[in-house]
Design a protein around this motif. Structure first.
Motif, PDB file in Angstrom:
ATOM      1  N   TYR A  79      57.421  53.931   0.843  1.00 47.11           N
ATOM      2  CA  TYR A  79      57.795  55.208   0.219  1.00 47.11           C
ATOM      3  C   TYR A  79      58.308  55.040  -1.210  1.00 47.11           C
ATOM      4  O   TYR A  79      58.179  55.943  -2.030  1.00 47.11           O
ATOM      5  CB  TYR A  79      58.788  55.967   1.103  1.00 47.11           C
ATOM      6  CG  TYR A  79      58.063  56.693   2.206  1.00 47.11           C
ATOM      7  CD1 TYR A  79      57.277  57.810   1.944  1.00 47.11           C
ATOM      8  CD2 TYR A  79      58.112  56.233   3.518  1.00 47.11           C
ATOM      9  CE1 TYR A  79      56.573  58.456   2.945  1.00 47.11           C
ATOM     10  CE2 TYR A  79      57.405  56.875   4.528  1.00 47.11           C
ATOM     11  CZ  TYR A  79      56.639  57.992   4.234  1.00 47.11           C
ATOM     12  OH  TYR A  79      55.926  58.621   5.226  1.00 47.11           O
ATOM     13  N   ARG A  80      58.890  53.875  -1.525  1.00 46.73           N
ATOM     14  CA  ARG A  80      59.297  53.628  -2.922  1.00 46.73           C
ATOM     15  C   ARG A  80      58.074  53.558  -3.828  1.00 46.73           C
ATOM     16  O   ARG A  80      58.065  54.103  -4.919  1.00 46.73           O
ATOM     17  CB  ARG A  80      60.114  52.337  -3.008  1.00 46.73           C
ATOM     18  CG  ARG A  80      61.546  52.547  -2.591  1.00 46.73           C
ATOM     19  CD  ARG A  80      62.467  51.632  -3.329  1.00 46.73           C
ATOM     20  NE  ARG A  80      63.841  51.965  -3.044  1.00 46.73           N
ATOM     21  CZ  ARG A  80      64.820  51.106  -3.032  1.00 46.73           C
ATOM     22  NH1 ARG A  80      64.576  49.835  -3.306  1.00 46.73           N
ATOM     23  NH2 ARG A  80      66.039  51.481  -2.789  1.00 46.73           N
ATOM     24  N   LYS A  82      55.161  54.893  -3.188  1.00 48.61           N
ATOM     25  CA  LYS A  82      54.537  56.213  -3.200  1.00 48.61           C
ATOM     26  C   LYS A  82      55.280  57.149  -4.156  1.00 48.61           C
ATOM     27  O   LYS A  82      54.674  57.943  -4.875  1.00 48.61           O
ATOM     28  CB  LYS A  82      54.547  56.786  -1.780  1.00 48.61           C
ATOM     29  CG  LYS A  82      53.527  57.860  -1.568  1.00 48.61           C
ATOM     30  CD  LYS A  82      53.557  58.384  -0.161  1.00 48.61           C
ATOM     31  CE  LYS A  82      52.671  59.612  -0.081  1.00 48.61           C
ATOM     32  NZ  LYS A  82      52.862  60.358   1.133  1.00 48.61           N
ATOM     33  N   GLU A  83      56.599  57.059  -4.127  1.00 49.43           N
ATOM     34  CA  GLU A  83      57.453  57.906  -4.971  1.00 49.43           C
ATOM     35  C   GLU A  83      57.138  57.717  -6.455  1.00 49.43           C
ATOM     36  O   GLU A  83      57.121  58.663  -7.229  1.00 49.43           O
ATOM     37  CB  GLU A  83      58.910  57.547  -4.714  1.00 49.43           C
ATOM     38  CG  GLU A  83      59.883  58.530  -5.335  1.00 49.43           C
ATOM     39  CD  GLU A  83      60.544  59.387  -4.268  1.00 49.43           C
ATOM     40  OE1 GLU A  83      61.737  59.542  -4.374  1.00 49.43           O
ATOM     41  OE2 GLU A  83      59.868  59.878  -3.367  1.00 49.43           O
ATOM     42  N   LYS A  84      56.865  56.446  -6.818  1.00 52.97           N
ATOM     43  CA  LYS A  84      56.585  56.141  -8.228  1.00 52.97           C
ATOM     44  C   LYS A  84      55.300  56.815  -8.701  1.00 52.97           C
ATOM     45  O   LYS A  84      55.186  57.213  -9.851  1.00 52.97           O
ATOM     46  CB  LYS A  84      56.480  54.627  -8.422  1.00 52.97           C
ATOM     47  CG  LYS A  84      57.838  53.953  -8.516  1.00 52.97           C
ATOM     48  CD  LYS A  84      57.692  52.478  -8.767  1.00 52.97           C
ATOM     49  CE  LYS A  84      59.079  51.822  -8.746  1.00 52.97           C
ATOM     50  NZ  LYS A  84      58.975  50.358  -8.761  1.00 52.97           N
ATOM     51  N   LYS A  86      54.000  59.557  -7.298  1.00 50.74           N
ATOM     52  CA  LYS A  86      54.014  60.981  -6.991  1.00 50.74           C
ATOM     53  C   LYS A  86      54.398  61.834  -8.200  1.00 50.74           C
ATOM     54  O   LYS A  86      55.333  61.511  -8.906  1.00 50.74           O
ATOM     55  CB  LYS A  86      54.983  61.245  -5.844  1.00 50.74           C
ATOM     56  CG  LYS A  86      54.598  62.459  -5.070  1.00 50.74           C
ATOM     57  CD  LYS A  86      54.819  62.267  -3.592  1.00 50.74           C
ATOM     58  CE  LYS A  86      54.496  63.523  -2.827  1.00 50.74           C
ATOM     59  NZ  LYS A  86      53.142  63.997  -3.004  1.00 50.74           N
ATOM     60  N   GLN A  89      56.781  67.282  -5.671  1.00 49.47           N
ATOM     61  CA  GLN A  89      57.296  67.248  -4.299  1.00 49.47           C
ATOM     62  C   GLN A  89      57.382  68.672  -3.772  1.00 49.47           C
ATOM     63  O   GLN A  89      57.969  69.544  -4.411  1.00 49.47           O
ATOM     64  CB  GLN A  89      58.686  66.597  -4.276  1.00 49.47           C
ATOM     65  CG  GLN A  89      59.202  66.401  -2.860  1.00 49.47           C
ATOM     66  CD  GLN A  89      60.569  65.754  -2.813  1.00 49.47           C
ATOM     67  OE1 GLN A  89      61.447  66.105  -3.583  1.00 49.47           O
ATOM     68  NE2 GLN A  89      60.747  64.813  -1.902  1.00 49.47           N
ATOM     69  N   GLU A  93      57.987  68.515   2.018  1.00 46.43           N
ATOM     70  CA  GLU A  93      58.166  67.063   1.855  1.00 46.43           C
ATOM     71  C   GLU A  93      59.640  66.723   1.686  1.00 46.43           C
ATOM     72  O   GLU A  93      60.138  65.756   2.271  1.00 46.43           O
ATOM     73  CB  GLU A  93      57.402  66.578   0.610  1.00 46.43           C
ATOM     74  CG  GLU A  93      55.920  66.438   0.826  1.00 46.43           C
ATOM     75  CD  GLU A  93      55.163  66.187  -0.464  1.00 46.43           C
ATOM     76  OE1 GLU A  93      53.996  65.823  -0.390  1.00 46.43           O
ATOM     77  OE2 GLU A  93      55.739  66.380  -1.558  1.00 46.43           O
ATOM     78  N   TYR A  94      60.342  67.526   0.887  1.00 46.37           N
ATOM     79  CA  TYR A  94      61.767  67.289   0.635  1.00 46.37           C
ATOM     80  C   TYR A  94      62.566  67.413   1.941  1.00 46.37           C
ATOM     81  O   TYR A  94      63.360  66.530   2.275  1.00 46.37           O
ATOM     82  CB  TYR A  94      62.274  68.297  -0.400  1.00 46.37           C
ATOM     83  CG  TYR A  94      63.751  68.183  -0.688  1.00 46.37           C
ATOM     84  CD1 TYR A  94      64.244  67.157  -1.494  1.00 46.37           C
ATOM     85  CD2 TYR A  94      64.658  69.099  -0.156  1.00 46.37           C
ATOM     86  CE1 TYR A  94      65.599  67.049  -1.753  1.00 46.37           C
ATOM     87  CE2 TYR A  94      66.015  68.989  -0.412  1.00 46.37           C
ATOM     88  CZ  TYR A  94      66.477  67.968  -1.215  1.00 46.37           C
ATOM     89  OH  TYR A  94      67.820  67.855  -1.460  1.00 46.37           O
ATOM     90  N   SER A  97      61.692  64.547   4.377  1.00 41.29           N
ATOM     91  CA  SER A  97      62.241  63.247   3.960  1.00 41.29           C
ATOM     92  C   SER A  97      63.725  63.160   4.311  1.00 41.29           C
ATOM     93  O   SER A  97      64.192  62.151   4.822  1.00 41.29           O
ATOM     94  CB  SER A  97      62.003  62.990   2.473  1.00 41.29           C
ATOM     95  OG  SER A  97      62.789  63.854   1.691  1.00 41.29           O
TER      96      SER A  97
ATOM     97  N   GLU B  62      61.993  56.651 -15.007  1.00 42.95           N
ATOM     98  CA  GLU B  62      61.663  56.153 -13.670  1.00 42.95           C
ATOM     99  C   GLU B  62      61.195  54.713 -13.903  1.00 42.95           C
ATOM    100  O   GLU B  62      60.050  54.482 -14.265  1.00 42.95           O
ATOM    101  CB  GLU B  62      60.539  57.016 -13.073  1.00 42.95           C
ATOM    102  CG  GLU B  62      60.271  56.779 -11.635  1.00 42.95           C
ATOM    103  CD  GLU B  62      61.145  57.598 -10.696  1.00 42.95           C
ATOM    104  OE1 GLU B  62      61.868  58.502 -11.145  1.00 42.95           O
ATOM    105  OE2 GLU B  62      61.111  57.289  -9.504  1.00 42.95           O
TER     106      GLU B  62
END
Lengths: 191, 94
Positions: A79-80, A82-84, A86, A89, A93-94, A97, B62
């Motif tokens: 997920y880290r 994927k988050e980068k 993405k 949101q 999803e929020y 999660s 980020e």
């Protein structure tokens, strides 16, 4: 693109067309169910094999906290990454999660304390996971997951019908029904 | 009948608000791609929405990459809902 649209009909069309672009992609939610479906069902079968065919006795159950920890580590890495990548949101999803982070923390805590604290894991774990699965299914409006959640929630009721060792095989089957099958259906779902 | 909100009659601003109403947060890049807009035009239109406090724009890093994150505000949600209601009133859909 025009600078101004005074026609209300054209404006409503812009709104509906644009909102359709932000529609929830259900297949994106399938990974966790497929991953945990395989991990938990195989862990249950592995534990069964160790209990029945090895001399480890109760130590066989250590497969649960070990595999759960590895599972959590894999999920955090996935997920880290994927988050980068993405770029947006959705509200769903929020919410999901946050829901699964809380459930995950509760499960991790009890998985680690399970060997030292007396409680019935066959009552506690299916109910906690079942709540998360049923709520996820309801939020995603995906009935196979809702059904899977209820199969897990009712596990403490029908599990009294089988022996202690057979519980592991039964749980593997329940996870296939409540996680793996809905997970693959979700993956192939056309939004 | 209430007059239409002039801030929401521009296609790009209306499109941005329509996307943001469905999302918790969106990056500038996502809006640019989905709305098929140029960076300059989108930036100007988003800052008009920000000035009206319809959206929040937050810039952060980020890792080593700069990220512009946009969220709709409560005022923006109310304005958008009111706008949709007014549009339907004009078309006698309510």
């Amino acid at each position: 693109m025009k600078t101004n649209v005074s026609d209300p009909q054209a404006q409503l069309e812009i709104i509906s067309q644009t909102i359709a672009k932000a529609k929830e992609n259900l297949s994106e939610h399938s990974f966790a169910f497929i991953f945990w479906g395989w991990l938990v069902s195989l862990t249950a079968l592995l534990t069964y094999a160790l209990v029945v065919y090895s001399s480890l006795g109760n130590l066989s159950y250590l497969a649960w906290p070990i595999n759960t920890l590895m599972g959590f580590a894999a999920m955090i890495i996935y997920y880290r990454k994927k988050e980068k990548k993405k770029k947006h949101q959705t509200h769903v999803e929020y919410f999901l999660s946050k829901l699964w982070i809380v459930i995950g923390c509760v499960l991790l805590f009890f998985s680690l304390t399970f060997p030292f604290v007396k409680f019935n894991p066959w009552f506690f774990f299916p109910i906690i996971v079942g709540i998360g699965t049923a709520v996820s299914g309801a939020v995603l409006k995906f009935n196979p997951l809702v059904l899977g959640g209820f199969v897990l929630l009712s596990f403490p009721l029908y599990s009294v019908l089988v022996s202690k060792e057979a519980l592991l095989v039964l749980y593997a089957g329940v996870i296939i029904v409540s996680y793996l099958i809905p997970g693959y259906l979700l993956k192939n779902h056309q939004s | 009948m209430n007059p239409l909100d002039p801030l929401l009659t521009t296609p790009l601003r209306l499109g941005a608000m329509s996307l943001l109403i469905k999302l918790k947060a969106a990056s500038f890049v996502y809006l640019k791609e989905e709305l098929n807009a140029t960076q300059g035009n989108l930036s100007v239109q988003l800052y008009k929405l920000k000035d009206a406090r319809y959206i929040n724009i937050e810039k952060r890093f980020e890792g080593s990459h700069p990220l512009t994150e946009i969220k709709i505000t409560t005022k923006g949600i109310r304005a958008f809902e009111e706008h949709v209601k007014n549009l339907k009133d004009y078309l006698h859909l309510t």
